[in-house]
Design a protein around this motif. Structure first.
Motif, short mmCIF file in Angstrom:
data_model
loop_
_atom_site.label_atom_id
_atom_site.label_comp_id
_atom_site.label_asym_id
_atom_site.label_seq_id
_atom_site.Cartn_x
_atom_site.Cartn_y
_atom_site.Cartn_z
N SER A 1 -13.73 11.25 40.72
CA SER A 1 -14.43 10.13 40.10
C SER A 1 -15.75 9.80 40.81
O SER A 1 -16.60 9.13 40.25
CB SER A 1 -13.53 8.89 40.06
N HIS A 2 -15.92 10.31 42.04
CA HIS A 2 -17.16 10.12 42.78
C HIS A 2 -18.06 11.36 42.72
O HIS A 2 -18.98 11.51 43.53
CB HIS A 2 -16.87 9.73 44.22
N GLY A 3 -17.74 12.29 41.79
CA GLY A 3 -18.64 13.41 41.57
C GLY A 3 -18.31 14.72 42.26
O GLY A 3 -19.06 15.69 42.14
N TRP A 4 -17.20 14.78 42.98
CA TRP A 4 -16.84 16.02 43.66
C TRP A 4 -16.49 17.10 42.64
O TRP A 4 -15.86 16.84 41.61
CB TRP A 4 -15.66 15.78 44.59
N ASP A 5 -16.89 18.33 42.92
CA ASP A 5 -16.58 19.48 42.08
C ASP A 5 -15.60 20.36 42.85
O ASP A 5 -15.90 20.77 43.97
CB ASP A 5 -17.87 20.26 41.77
N PRO A 6 -14.42 20.67 42.29
CA PRO A 6 -13.44 21.48 43.00
C PRO A 6 -13.93 22.88 43.39
O PRO A 6 -13.30 23.53 44.21
CB PRO A 6 -12.27 21.60 42.01
N GLN A 7 -15.04 23.33 42.83
CA GLN A 7 -15.60 24.62 43.24
C GLN A 7 -16.21 24.53 44.64
O GLN A 7 -16.38 25.55 45.30
CB GLN A 7 -16.65 25.10 42.25
N GLU A 8 -16.54 23.32 45.09
CA GLU A 8 -17.09 23.13 46.43
C GLU A 8 -15.96 23.31 47.44
O GLU A 8 -14.98 22.59 47.41
CB GLU A 8 -17.64 21.70 46.60
N GLU A 9 -16.11 24.27 48.34
CA GLU A 9 -15.11 24.45 49.38
C GLU A 9 -15.20 23.29 50.35
O GLU A 9 -16.29 22.87 50.74
CB GLU A 9 -15.30 25.78 50.08
#
Length: 116
Positions: free
Chosen positions: A78-86
């Protein structure tokens, strides 16, 4: 379900004592959480370390611990994190909040038959 919603489920959990930088270790669980949105599927590991003041019931409640790990990931999303970011995910899991919004204190009830 819309294509914007994330589905999460616990794939597995490894309960152990994890070494800390201080040299000691802390109990916790390494949760492997599957996250899915549309056709995209990700596996994310979240290490949930138990707070020092975690009650015995919190320490035994694996469902609560797993929900806390998934709530943590939901908050990141919800704060913009993308699961592709390790990223290394380490959280501290404390006692659940009671009806007044405060963390439940560990029980001080002692069995009536014990001597101190």
């Amino acid at each position: 379900m819309s294509s914007d919603e994330w589905l999460m489920r616990v794939e597995s959990g490894l309960s152990a004592h994890f070494k800390q930088a201080s040299g000691g270790s802390r109990p916790g669980v390494d949760w492997l959480i599957d996250m899915k949105r549309g056709q995209a599927v990700y596996r994310v590991r979240v290490r949930g370390l138990l707070a020092d003041n975690a009650s015995a019931s919190t320490r035994k409640d694996e469902a609560y611990q797993a929900r806390t790990a998934m709530q943590y990931l939901d908050s990141l999303l919800s704060h913009g994190w993308d699961p592709q970011e390790e990223r290394t995910h380490i959280i501290t899991i404390g006692n659940p909040l009671n009806a007044t919004g405060h963390a439940e204190a560990p029980s001080t009830n002692r069995p009536w038959w014990k001597f101190w």
